[in-house]
Motif scaffolding. Structure first.
Motif, short mmCIF file in Angstrom:
data_model
loop_
_atom_site.label_atom_id
_atom_site.label_comp_id
_atom_site.label_asym_id
_atom_site.label_seq_id
_atom_site.Cartn_x
_atom_site.Cartn_y
_atom_site.Cartn_z
N UNK A 191 41.64 40.18 42.65
CA UNK A 191 41.59 39.31 41.48
C UNK A 191 40.90 39.94 40.28
N UNK A 192 40.13 41.01 40.49
CA UNK A 192 39.38 41.58 39.38
C UNK A 192 38.32 42.57 39.85
N UNK A 193 37.14 42.47 39.23
CA UNK A 193 36.09 43.44 39.50
C UNK A 193 34.80 42.76 39.93
N UNK A 205 24.60 40.38 39.90
CA UNK A 205 25.76 40.99 39.27
C UNK A 205 26.76 39.96 38.82
N UNK A 206 28.04 40.35 38.75
CA UNK A 206 29.10 39.45 38.29
C UNK A 206 30.36 39.66 39.13
N UNK A 207 31.16 38.61 39.18
CA UNK A 207 32.47 38.67 39.84
C UNK A 207 33.52 38.24 38.84
N UNK A 208 34.46 39.15 38.58
CA UNK A 208 35.54 38.85 37.65
C UNK A 208 36.80 38.41 38.37
N UNK A 212 38.00 35.24 33.79
CA UNK A 212 36.76 34.54 34.07
C UNK A 212 35.78 35.48 34.77
N UNK A 213 34.55 35.56 34.23
CA UNK A 213 33.50 36.38 34.84
C UNK A 213 32.37 35.45 35.24
#
Length: 261
Positions: A191-193, A205-208, A212-213
């Motif tokens: 789905x992303x990074x 951290x973050x989930x992209x 949407x992050x």
């Protein structure tokens, strides 16, 4: 056989007299610290905290009179004591033989800072904080899941995963750390990074996902097991060198997820 000649009798008696065994004194100087033995009750608790089983390999750093190594060996565990003082090493080997565990309790006359610790699944120690900090980079490079137990002294800002008070007068606190996997960096998901920052066993951290992050909260590592919340979902997974594989739970439903780098 000694001669019965008169002038040789004194020398003969001396040669046959048993030599006194080495007896250490509490507070005696060593290479890096003075010797103070851990209370036996705390030794038992330290091994309990580490959940030691016969499948483990225990290394005791600065093993002194060998009591931690011998206690582990009595549980059916292979254990190695690393000790700089040759007299202490000899004493430990005698103690192990007397306890009937010389086949599992071994001792090496060596410098703990120059020794190979990579085969250990459990490391025990009773060293000063500054020595723990010198060892910390080596410890953090060990296999994730390796358990570290220390009597009294901590490892700076690396918070212990567990602590225990025995309730005696001095040197009665045990601390447990579990070596965390190395996860900091960028991971790719379908789905992303996933961007992870790591401070020992704590993760942020973050989930992209698309545009949407979401920030990560309650991120933690227990060896190679990671868990965190992001975007209202609960993520859990097992970390290897190049992937994280696990499950994500949302609204009571679970599905698999994976990240790679």
């Amino acid at each position: 056989m000694c001669s019965l000649v008169l002038f040789a009798m004194a020398g003969c008696a001396l040669a046959q007299a048993p030599s006194a065994e080495y007896t250490p004194e509490v507070g005696q100087s060593g290479k890096d610290v003075v010797w103070v033995p851990s209370p036996q009750g705390l030794v038992d608790k330290m091994l309990d905290m580490a959940k030691v089983t016969p499948k483990d390999y225990v290394i005791d750093l600065g093993s002194g009179d060998g009591r931690t190594v011998i206690t582990a060996a009595k549980r059916g565990v292979r254990a190695l004591g690393i000790e700089y003082n040759p007299d202490m090493v000899a004493l430990s080997r005698r103690n192990a033989a007397k306890a009937g565990v010389a086949d599992k309790a071994t001792f090496a006359e060596a410098d703990i800072f120059k020794s190979d610790l990579t085969h250990a699944t459990v490391i025990t120690m009773f060293l000063l904080t500054e020595l723990n900090l010198r060892l910390r980079p080596t410890i953090l490079s060990l296999k994730p899941g390796t358990r570290i137990v220390s009597n009294t002294f901590r490892m700076g800002e690396w918070e212990p995963d567990q602590s225990l008070e025995l309730g005696c007068d001095t040197y009665c606190t045990a601390y447990l750390w579990i070596v965390p996997a190395r996860v900091e960096g960028r991971w790719q998901t379908p789905q992303g990074e996933l961007v992870l920052k790591q401070e020992f066993q704590k993760v942020s951290g973050t989930l992209g996902s698309g545009n949407v992050v979401s920030p990560i909260s309650r991120g933690s590592l227990n060896g190679n097991q990671i868990s965190f919340l992001a975007g209202g979902k609960e993520f859990r997974g097992s970390v290897s060198r190049s992937s994280i594989v696990g499950t994500v739970k949302s609204d009571g439903k679970s599905e698999s997820w994976k990240a790679t780098r």
